[in-house]
Design an enzyme around this catalytic site. Structure first.
Site, PDB file in Angstrom:
ATOM      1  CG  MET A 173      -8.632   6.117   6.127  1.00  0.00           C
ATOM      2  SD  MET A 173      -9.158   4.650   5.204  1.00  0.00           S
ATOM      3  CE  MET A 173      -9.784   3.600   6.524  1.00  0.00           C
ATOM      4  CG  ASP A 202      -1.993  -1.036   1.184  1.00  0.00           C
ATOM      5  OD1 ASP A 202      -2.282  -1.525   0.077  1.00  0.00           O
ATOM      6  OD2 ASP A 202      -2.547  -1.362   2.246  1.00  0.00           O
ATOM      7  CE  LYS A 248      -7.787  -0.449  -2.848  1.00  0.00           C
ATOM      8  NZ  LYS A 248      -8.883  -1.224  -2.249  1.00  0.00           N
TER       9      LYS A 248
END
Length: 462
Positions: free
Chosen positions: A385, A250, A272
């Site tokens: 997030m 990631d 991402k």
């Protein structure tokens, strides 16, 4: 000093003498008993442990003052008295009788050295500097402890049981070596690492009865890279990185963590990024499947923990549905690490009775939250997030009764050198974050414990 001849001694049921009764002697006795020796100890004073072992018949006390008769019929002697004159006397009598002697911390008087040991029984790794620098031997041992998989012991024991059959099945040395390589790199080792010895033995037996050696099909390890500080990587994760043929990682995995990986491993970035490049989950699945089917050892490296907002569960299900062996290596998730590096206890007897791990990365996540429950006092909310959803989080909590002066802390780039912590109270959360230019990755902590943030690492702002 000449080079030492490396030797592993079988001391089973053999008499061995330890001269000395202190804590150093106690450690030597423990190691000798583990090797199956019949231990005799000579000393005026014994530690409590040695005295108990004498009383219980585990070892024999031969006397208080050293006499040469103590050496009768012994195969090995260790002098650990702290008295160099006495140690030299023991070594001299041992030399006359051709008995190997070790004098603790005195290589000049010793005929053998006791190495630092990495124990993966029945596999044993011994490290010696010939007595020149025991501290260096200890550091090498520490390195090997982190590198050598604990499954090597069970693998060695398993191979030992079938050694003759393996030799009969593959009399050609090159073919036999290839078979052992496949045992080490393939499903047998993976099963042992997962504490499934019966399945591992069946896999080996299947290979013995097949026309080909153990299947060389690859496997995937879902590995948690932790929050970024490479010092928080687990030992098993470090071993996985050093065994990987390919690393699928990631964007949140730090360069410092990737730098610990095997240098020739292929790296595939499937990150991402919020507002940037987005790798579809279906593509990630396809990459993992293709790499494993090509016979490669694949590490799927995820920031934090694979099973905490990391979609590791989906990847595990996909791989198992397609018959790919999948091992899970947990990592330290951001809520634990960022809170600790900001000096915030997630639970506290007087301030927080529970912890909720939440994600605010999309509208669906917020719509599904139990706002009345989350608005209760004396609990900690750790929100992953969340940077793009601070307004919605504030309104949802205030609208369902959470106090406007509830403390918050935002930990930005947690555990990394650029970490900074922003503190405040709930009703000013979006404004303060905007003023300070908070950016992802950042963890939001809401609750009474957030007021306890202390600047032991990185910058802090009120």
């Amino acid at each position: 000093m000449p080079d030492l001849y490396p030797l592993f001694a079988d001391l089973t049921a053999l008499p061995v003498l330890v001269v000395g009764g202190g804590h150093v002697a106690e450690r030597k006795v423990t190691a000798l008993l583990a090797a199956g020796a019949q231990v005799r100890v000579g000393a005026l004073l014994l530690t409590a442990t040695l005295a108990r072992q004498v009383e219980e018949g585990e070892i024999q006390h031969v006397g208080d003052t050293f006499r040469s008769a103590w050496l009768d019929d012994v195969w090995l002697v260790i002098a650990a008295t702290g008295d160099r004159t006495l140690n030299a006397q023991v070594a001299a009598f041992a030399k006359e009788r051709r008995i190997f002697a070790n004098v603790v911390d005195d290589p000049a008087l010793s005929r053998f050295q006791v190495p630092a040991v990495v124990d993966r029984a029945p596999l044993t790794v011994a490290i010696s500097t010939g007595g020149a620098a025991p501290v260096i031997a200890r550091r090498v041992r520490e390195t090997l402890e982190s590198e050598l998989d604990h499954a090597l012991g069970p693998l060695t024991a398993l191979v030992q049981r079938y050694r003759s059959r393996i030799a009969q099945r593959w009399p050609n040395l090159a073919e036999r070596r290839a078979f052992y390589d496949r045992l080490y790199d393939g499903s047998v080792m993976t099963l042992l690492r997962s504490d499934r010895p019966d399945d591992a033995e069946r896999a080996l037996l299947d290979a013995l009865g097949a026309n080909e050696a153990v299947s060389s099909s690859g496997a995937v390890m879902l590995v948690g890279a932790g929050p970024g500080d490479p010092g928080l990587l687990t030992l098993r994760a470090l071993r996985a990185l050093n065994q990987a043929d390919v690393i699928v990682h990631d964007s949140l995995v730090s360069d410092a963590v990737l730098a610990l990986a095997r240098r020739d491993a292929e790296r595939i970035d499937v990150g991402k990024r919020c507002g940037g490049r987005h790798t579809p989950q279906e593509l990630i699945h396809r990459v993992l499947l293709e790499q494993a089917r090509a016979g490669r050892r694949v590490v799927r490296l995820k920031g934090g923990d694979p099973f905490v907002f990391g979609r590791g569960g989906e990847e595990m299900e996909f791989l198992r549905e397609h018959g790919i062996s999948c091992e899970i290596v947990p990592g330290i998730t951001a809520a634990l690490a960022c809170a600790a590096y900001a000096g915030i206890p997630l639970t506290h007897r007087e301030r927080a009775r529970s912890v909720h791990l939440l994600t605010g990365h999309c509208k669906e996540s917020l719509d599904g939250m139990d706002w009345p429950a989350l608005a209760q006092d004396h609990q900690t909310l750790a929100v992953y997030m969340s940077v793009a959803k601070l307004d919605e989080l504030m309104r949802g909590l205030l609208g369902h009764g959470r106090r406007a002066d509830t403390p918050f802390a935002i930990v930005e780039h947690g555990t990394l050198p650029q970490q900074r912590v922003l503190r405040g109270v709930l009703h000013e959360l979006p404004r303060r974050a905007k003023e300070r230019g908070v950016q992802s990755p950042a963890l939001l902590i809401i609750g009474e414990v957030a007021a306890m943030a202390q600047p032991w690492f990185g910058a802090i702002h009120d």
